[in-house]
Design a protein around this motif. Sequence first.
Motif, short mmCIF file in Angstrom:
data_model
loop_
_atom_site.label_atom_id
_atom_site.label_comp_id
_atom_site.label_asym_id
_atom_site.label_seq_id
_atom_site.Cartn_x
_atom_site.Cartn_y
_atom_site.Cartn_z
N LEU A 91 1.62 14.13 4.65
CA LEU A 91 1.75 15.13 3.59
C LEU A 91 1.82 14.51 2.21
CD1 LEU A 91 4.35 17.37 5.45
CD2 LEU A 91 1.87 17.69 5.32
N THR A 92 2.22 13.24 2.12
CA THR A 92 2.27 12.54 0.83
C THR A 92 1.72 11.13 1.02
OG1 THR A 92 4.55 11.87 1.27
CG2 THR A 92 4.23 13.86 -0.07
N PRO A 93 0.42 10.99 1.26
CA PRO A 93 -0.15 9.66 1.55
C PRO A 93 -0.04 8.73 0.35
CG PRO A 93 -1.89 11.28 1.22
CD PRO A 93 -0.61 12.05 1.26
N VAL A 94 0.29 7.47 0.64
CA VAL A 94 0.40 6.45 -0.40
C VAL A 94 -0.34 5.19 0.05
CG1 VAL A 94 2.58 7.29 -1.37
CG2 VAL A 94 2.62 5.73 0.58
N GLY A 95 -0.75 4.39 -0.91
CA GLY A 95 -1.59 3.22 -0.67
C GLY A 95 -1.16 2.30 0.45
N PRO A 96 0.10 1.87 0.49
CA PRO A 96 0.51 0.91 1.52
C PRO A 96 0.31 1.39 2.96
CG PRO A 96 2.13 0.99 -0.24
CD PRO A 96 1.17 2.10 -0.51
N PHE A 97 0.23 2.72 3.15
CA PHE A 97 0.11 3.28 4.50
C PHE A 97 -1.14 4.13 4.69
CE2 PHE A 97 4.73 2.51 5.09
CZ PHE A 97 4.66 1.92 6.34
N LEU A 98 -2.14 3.98 3.84
CA LEU A 98 -3.30 4.86 3.94
C LEU A 98 -4.03 4.72 5.28
CD1 LEU A 98 -5.05 5.08 0.46
CD2 LEU A 98 -3.79 6.84 1.70
N HIS A 99 -4.04 3.52 5.85
CA HIS A 99 -4.69 3.36 7.15
C HIS A 99 -3.99 4.19 8.22
CE1 HIS A 99 -1.43 0.58 6.81
NE2 HIS A 99 -1.73 -0.19 7.84
N TYR A 100 -2.65 4.24 8.13
CA TYR A 100 -1.85 5.00 9.08
C TYR A 100 -1.98 6.51 8.86
CZ TYR A 100 2.46 6.76 11.30
OH TYR A 100 3.38 7.46 12.05
#
Length: 258
Positions: A147-156
Amino acid sequence: MTTIGNGSGTQELAGKRALVTGGSRGIGAAVVRQLLDAGAEVLTTARSATNTVPEGAAFVEADVRTRAGAEALAAAAQEVLGGVDVLVHNAGGAQPYKDASAIPDEEWQEALDLNYLASVRLDALLAPGMRERRSGVIMHISSAAVLTPVGPFLHYTAAKAALENYSKGLALELAPFGVRVNTVTPGRVATPGGEATREQWARLDVAPGRTSADATVPLGRDGRPDDIAHAVLFLASDRASWLTASNLVVDGGEFPRG
């Protein structure tokens, strides 16, 4: 492989055969315990043998990241349980990177294999039996990080977003055959894996997103594994017999949705 046994709870799942991936700790282990207490026979998995599998569950080593691993697990489920009535896809995870551009190509593939394609492959092997019996429940465990995607976890989060879309489509495909497919989306839950991930993130020294440890939960606490397991048990039961293609967000109100 341990011996299957039943719990002593409500027994509303008596006679049901359940497969839970990633059930050796955290949310997965809580799901296994509650399914056992509801009377189900349960087979669970992890990549390596562990002594933390809840008592009463059968266990088999399995790596669901590959097609061969999915096929081996489906065969084990057939051997141990004789079929699967309830399938819970809990295995998942990824490590954070400084930003999206730092995520190596192989980590993108790893995230897709573990968090998305593992479900697709195992469903393709086990859903036909449910269709034939005209009964079954499939649950995909997602993450409120979508719901709040961020760069460090975009693959996840990209893999989990794909999982949610796929889950809805599969639900509509299988509904005419009496098979229900739903998604459960946990918020921030206190688990060993979650804590390890937050520590990794802190060491990256990057600006956190709302999914990080400084986020606030309106209900005043982090989730517990049993909070998610209760949702899974409900969806597995006949109490949810008119629920399919849904996404049950269990997050203490952290991510309100209209």
